[in-house]
Write a protein that holds these residues in place. Structure first.
Motif, PDB file in Angstrom:
ATOM      1  N   GLY A 412       0.807  -1.222   0.000  1.00 49.92           N
ATOM      2  CA  GLY A 412       0.000   0.000   0.000  1.00 49.92           C
ATOM      3  C   GLY A 412       0.829   1.256   0.000  1.00 49.92           C
ATOM      4  O   GLY A 412       0.347   2.317  -0.387  1.00 49.92           O
ATOM      5  N   GLN A 413       2.075   1.170   0.446  1.00 51.60           N
ATOM      6  CA  GLN A 413       2.972   2.323   0.450  1.00 51.60           C
ATOM      7  C   GLN A 413       4.034   2.195  -0.627  1.00 51.60           C
ATOM      8  O   GLN A 413       4.627   3.190  -1.040  1.00 51.60           O
ATOM      9  N   GLY A 414       4.266   0.993  -1.097  1.00 53.20           N
ATOM     10  CA  GLY A 414       5.231   0.770  -2.152  1.00 53.20           C
ATOM     11  C   GLY A 414       6.658   0.902  -1.657  1.00 53.20           C
ATOM     12  O   GLY A 414       6.949   0.847  -0.473  1.00 53.20           O
ATOM     13  N   ILE A 415       7.545   1.094  -2.622  1.00 48.75           N
ATOM     14  CA  ILE A 415       8.963   1.272  -2.304  1.00 48.75           C
ATOM     15  C   ILE A 415       9.212   2.737  -1.959  1.00 48.75           C
ATOM     16  O   ILE A 415       8.708   3.640  -2.635  1.00 48.75           O
ATOM     17  N   ARG A 416       9.966   2.947  -0.921  1.00 46.78           N
ATOM     18  CA  ARG A 416      10.304   4.298  -0.498  1.00 46.78           C
ATOM     19  C   ARG A 416      11.775   4.346  -0.118  1.00 46.78           C
ATOM     20  O   ARG A 416      12.248   3.544   0.672  1.00 46.78           O
ATOM     21  N   ALA A 417      12.509   5.278  -0.715  1.00 46.66           N
ATOM     22  CA  ALA A 417      13.935   5.442  -0.427  1.00 46.66           C
ATOM     23  C   ALA A 417      14.202   6.901  -0.095  1.00 46.66           C
ATOM     24  O   ALA A 417      13.579   7.814  -0.660  1.00 46.66           O
ATOM     25  N   ALA A 437      16.442  14.031   0.052  1.00 39.25           N
ATOM     26  CA  ALA A 437      15.506  13.773  -1.046  1.00 39.25           C
ATOM     27  C   ALA A 437      14.805  12.452  -0.788  1.00 39.25           C
ATOM     28  O   ALA A 437      15.394  11.508  -0.248  1.00 39.25           O
ATOM     29  N   THR A 438      13.535  12.396  -1.174  1.00 39.04           N
ATOM     30  CA  THR A 438      12.719  11.198  -1.012  1.00 39.04           C
ATOM     31  C   THR A 438      12.201  10.764  -2.368  1.00 39.04           C
ATOM     32  O   THR A 438      11.709  11.589  -3.150  1.00 39.04           O
ATOM     33  N   GLU A 443       5.724   8.490  -3.263  1.00 34.62           N
ATOM     34  CA  GLU A 443       6.187   9.723  -2.623  1.00 34.62           C
ATOM     35  C   GLU A 443       7.432  10.233  -3.326  1.00 34.62           C
ATOM     36  O   GLU A 443       8.340   9.461  -3.635  1.00 34.62           O
ATOM     37  N   GLN A 444       7.480  11.542  -3.555  1.00 35.88           N
ATOM     38  CA  GLN A 444       8.662  12.204  -4.097  1.00 35.88           C
ATOM     39  C   GLN A 444       8.757  13.568  -3.437  1.00 35.88           C
ATOM     40  O   GLN A 444       7.742  14.268  -3.304  1.00 35.88           O
TER      41      GLN A 444
END
Length: 723
Positions: A412-417, A437-438, A443-444
């Motif tokens: 539901g949130q996916g990949i986030r780095a 930076a995200t 999210e970006q």
């Protein structure tokens, strides 16, 4: 007869004594026979008159010859004394005449004429079972059952023997060999080594007359393992007679004696003696004596009374108070900023624990490659009859810039780095610039933060940040700009504080999409939000990243105003409690409860990103991110004004790995009052890989009573425990 002991140590403390055998107790009355002095008077072999009579008379009128005449005369005398030599004899006249052997004088023929048999080395390279077969052995110790009687004068005590056996097994060469050796000589060498080991262990336990004999028993039938027998004769247990400290007066006057734990009448145990002396060396600098030195002990043993009189020289040095802070080396901070980090003031009584605390505070800044803090005597009089001791801070600057990154995945949130670049001392002292930076599937964003650590006081930070973020979740899509400031008093991995807090401001401009129940469609709306968030935490857990005992209580309160088409004032509150209870050495039961509420505004007047949601790796596992709660006709979450969550975990750790079983529960309501009428549950199992910075987490969960649109299985990967 008395014996003098210059050092007491135990073989089980190799860091404190280089050679246990070398520091065993030595008799003082052992003496070396005196050697006569070179000039001492002794009876002459012959008297002077007899000596002079043996010397031939010298004619004073005879001329002296030359050196050449002397050499010629000696050559002639040697020729007259030498017997005639046969040519067949060797050069040595003492050897017998050799027999005539014509073959010896004949010349050698060519090498091809010799019949040479090739060398067969297989006889030596092939395995010989009789040689390569390992020698097997076992061992036993006899005589340790006498320890209790020797120490207490009563029935034998198995506890003393058990302690000796346990230490012996941990250091034994015989035990380490696992009952196998290449040959009998190796078994014998191990036996001799363990004889000395066992003797040292007994001496360290107060049996200073102990002897150990070793023997090897061969099997009667000629086959089977050897048996190594170590027979211990512990002898008497020596006890403390008098205990004396050779030291000038100190304040308080019992400072030295009260920190020496052994008392008269107790066994002279090397381990306890060393620990007590180390305790004195630690206690004196903690009580105003930074330059104290503990000398070499002296123990006078009396075999008749089986006691030992103990004397320890101690040089406390001047009683001192904190003086000035001096900086040396590659300076990172000046003395004024270091003074802000110190938990003491000039003129206070010196305490080495506060010096260690200051050194750790300097290390925690992350700006040093090496740093040391050492007291320096000044000889200057200080209050209370003490002398000032300055602190010299030797500094060597480390790299001020760092790059960091982390990544995770959640259903539901996916990949986030997220990645960041930090210059920790761009604006000295400790003024950091952080650019981050995200990036991810949903999210970006980017942000710039100014942070000053230890601002005005230790462990207080002031932050100012500016960020832009795009979020695209099932619950909402938002484009957000944020300006925020915060003052915080925080914990660090070195100092975990019981009370931490933060307060600040937040200004948001966000354009978000939300479902309009009046029109039946999704509309976009711009919200302007001003908030004054604050937080306080009471932390009694034993670790920041991976607690195994204790609890935490946290409260977040944020008065907010939603500006734009009509102003709405409301308040957001979130309260959380977590607890950790160890069950044995490897199992921890952890629990969490969270309650939140928004008062003063309708749900539609609150920006979707400011509402409460549940579901995800840090919420109710088994559900996707923000998936749990009320939904619109398209089955998309719309958020709510109250929140209830709970979780329980059983964590089992083995080495660097762990397994976690858990059950989570939660509910989101559109009303402000938290409800429990529609709690949803998720269950699952997780794996942990423990590192020096915290555990890596993989959780797999499923919802109970799954509803349409909800995931069957949810997966979460991140760093750190779920709570």
């Amino acid at each position: 007869m008395s014996l003098r002991l210059r050092s007491v140590c135990c073989v089980v403390l190799p860091a404190l004594c280089a050679s246990p055998a070398a520091q065993a107790m030595q008799p003082a009355d052992q003496s070396i026979p005196a050697q006569p002095a070179p000039n001492s008077a002794e009876p002459a072999i012959i008297d002077d008159e007899e000596f002079d009579a043996t010397i031939p008379a010298i004619d004073p009128d005879a001329p002296l010859g030359t050196v050449e005449d002397w050499d010629a005369e000696q050559t002639e005398l040697e020729a007259q004394a030498r017997p005639a030599r046969d040519p067949s004899l060797s050069n040595d006249p003492m050897l017998p005449r050799l027999p005539d052997e014509p073959e010896i004088d004949a010349p050698l023929g060519p090498i091809e004429s010799f019949d040479v048999e090739p060398f067969d080395e297989s006889r030596y390279t092939e395995a010989d079972d009789s040689v390569s077969k390992m020698v097997r052995y076992s061992y036993r110790i006899e005589g340790l059952d006498l320890l209790g009687a020797a120490a207490a004068g009563s029935d034998p005590s198995p506890d003393g023997a058990g302690a000796i056996r346990s230490r012996f097994e941990g250091l034994s060469a015989l035990d380490d060999g696992d009952g196998k050796a290449s040959n009998g000589a190796m078994v014998s060498a191990r036996m001799l080594e363990d004889q000395q080991l066992l003797a040292d262990l007994l001496i360290g336990e107060c049996f200073h007359d102990a002897t150990v004999n070793g023997a090897i028993e061969f099997p009667e039938a000629g086959t089977g393992p050897l048996v190594v027998v170590l027979t211990a004769s512990p002898g008497p247990c020596y006890r403390f007679g008098s205990i004396t400290f050779d030291a000038p007066p100190v304040e308080p006057e019992d400072l030295i004696s009260r920190n020496f734990v052994p008392k008269p009448g107790q066994p002279i145990d090397a381990e306890r003696v060393l620990a007590a002396e180390a305790n004195i060396a630690v206690a004196l600098p903690q009580s105003g004596y930074p330059f104290a030195q503990v000398g070499q002990r002296d123990v006078l043993l009396d075999p008749e009374t089986e006691t030992g009189d103990y004397t320890l020289p101690v040089t406390p040095g001047p009683r001192s108070s904190f003086g000035d802070i001096l900086t040396r080396g590659s300076t990172v901070f000046d003395s004024d900023h270091i003074t802000k980090l110190a938990r003491f003031k000039k003129g206070e009584l010196y305490d080495s624990r506060l010096v260690d605390d200051l050194r750790k505070a300097l290390v925690a800044t992350g700006l040093y490659s090496t740093v040391a803090v050492q007291p320096q005597p000044t000889g200057v009089e200080a209050p209370g009859g003490t002398q000032y001791a300055d602190l010299a801070v030797d500094q060597e600057a480390g790299p001020a810039r760092t790059l960091a990154a982390n990544a995770g995945y959640g259903t539901g949130q996916g990949i986030r780095a997220q990645g960041s670049w930090t210059h920790r001392n761009l604006f000295p002292p400790e003024g950091a610039l952080i650019v981050s930076a995200t990036g991810g599937t949903q999210e970006q964003g980017a942000s710039v933060t100014f942070r000053r650590s230890n601002a005005g006081r230790r462990d207080r930070a002031v932050e100012l940040s500016l960020s832009a973020l795009r979020s695209d979740f099932a619950a909402y899509e938002a484009f957000t700009g944020r300006l925020a400031g915060r003052v915080s008093y925080y914990s660090t991995p070195i100092w975990q504080k019981p009370i931490t807090y933060s307060y600040g401001f937040e200004l948001l401009g966000t354009n978000e999409q939300d479902f309009n129940f009046t029109t039946g469609q999704r509309d976009r709306r711009t919200y302007y939000v001003a908030a004054l968030p604050g937080q306080i935490t009471w932390d009694r857990s034993n670790d920041l990243l991976d607690p195994t005992s204790g609890f935490r209580l946290s409260a977040q309160i944020s008065p907010e105003a939603s500006l734009g088409s009509g102003t709405q004032f409301y308040g957001r509150g979130l309260f959380e409690a977590t607890g950790y209870y160890p069950v044995g050495d490897n199992i921890v039961i952890a629990g969490r409860a969270r309650v939140g509420s928004i008062y003063g505004a309708d749900r539609a007047d609150i920006a979707p990103s400011r509402r409460f949601y549940a579901g995800g790796g840090g919420s109710v596992r088994g559900f996707g991110y923000q998936e749990l709660g009320p939904k619109d006709p398209d089955n998309r979450p719309i958020g709510g004004r109250s929140l209830v969550e709970a979780a329980a975990e059983v964590r089992y750790r083995f080495g660097n790995y762990g397994i976690v079983g858990f059950i989570d529960a939660g509910q989101v309501s559109t009303r402000s009052t938290p409800g429990f009428d529609d709690l949803r549950y998720g269950v699952g199992i997780g794996g942990r890989f423990y590192t020096n910075f915290g555990p890596m987490r993989l959780d797999v969960a499923t919802p109970l009573g799954r509803r349409p649109g909800e995931s069957r299985v949810a997966i979460y990967i991140s760093i750190g425990q779920a709570f």
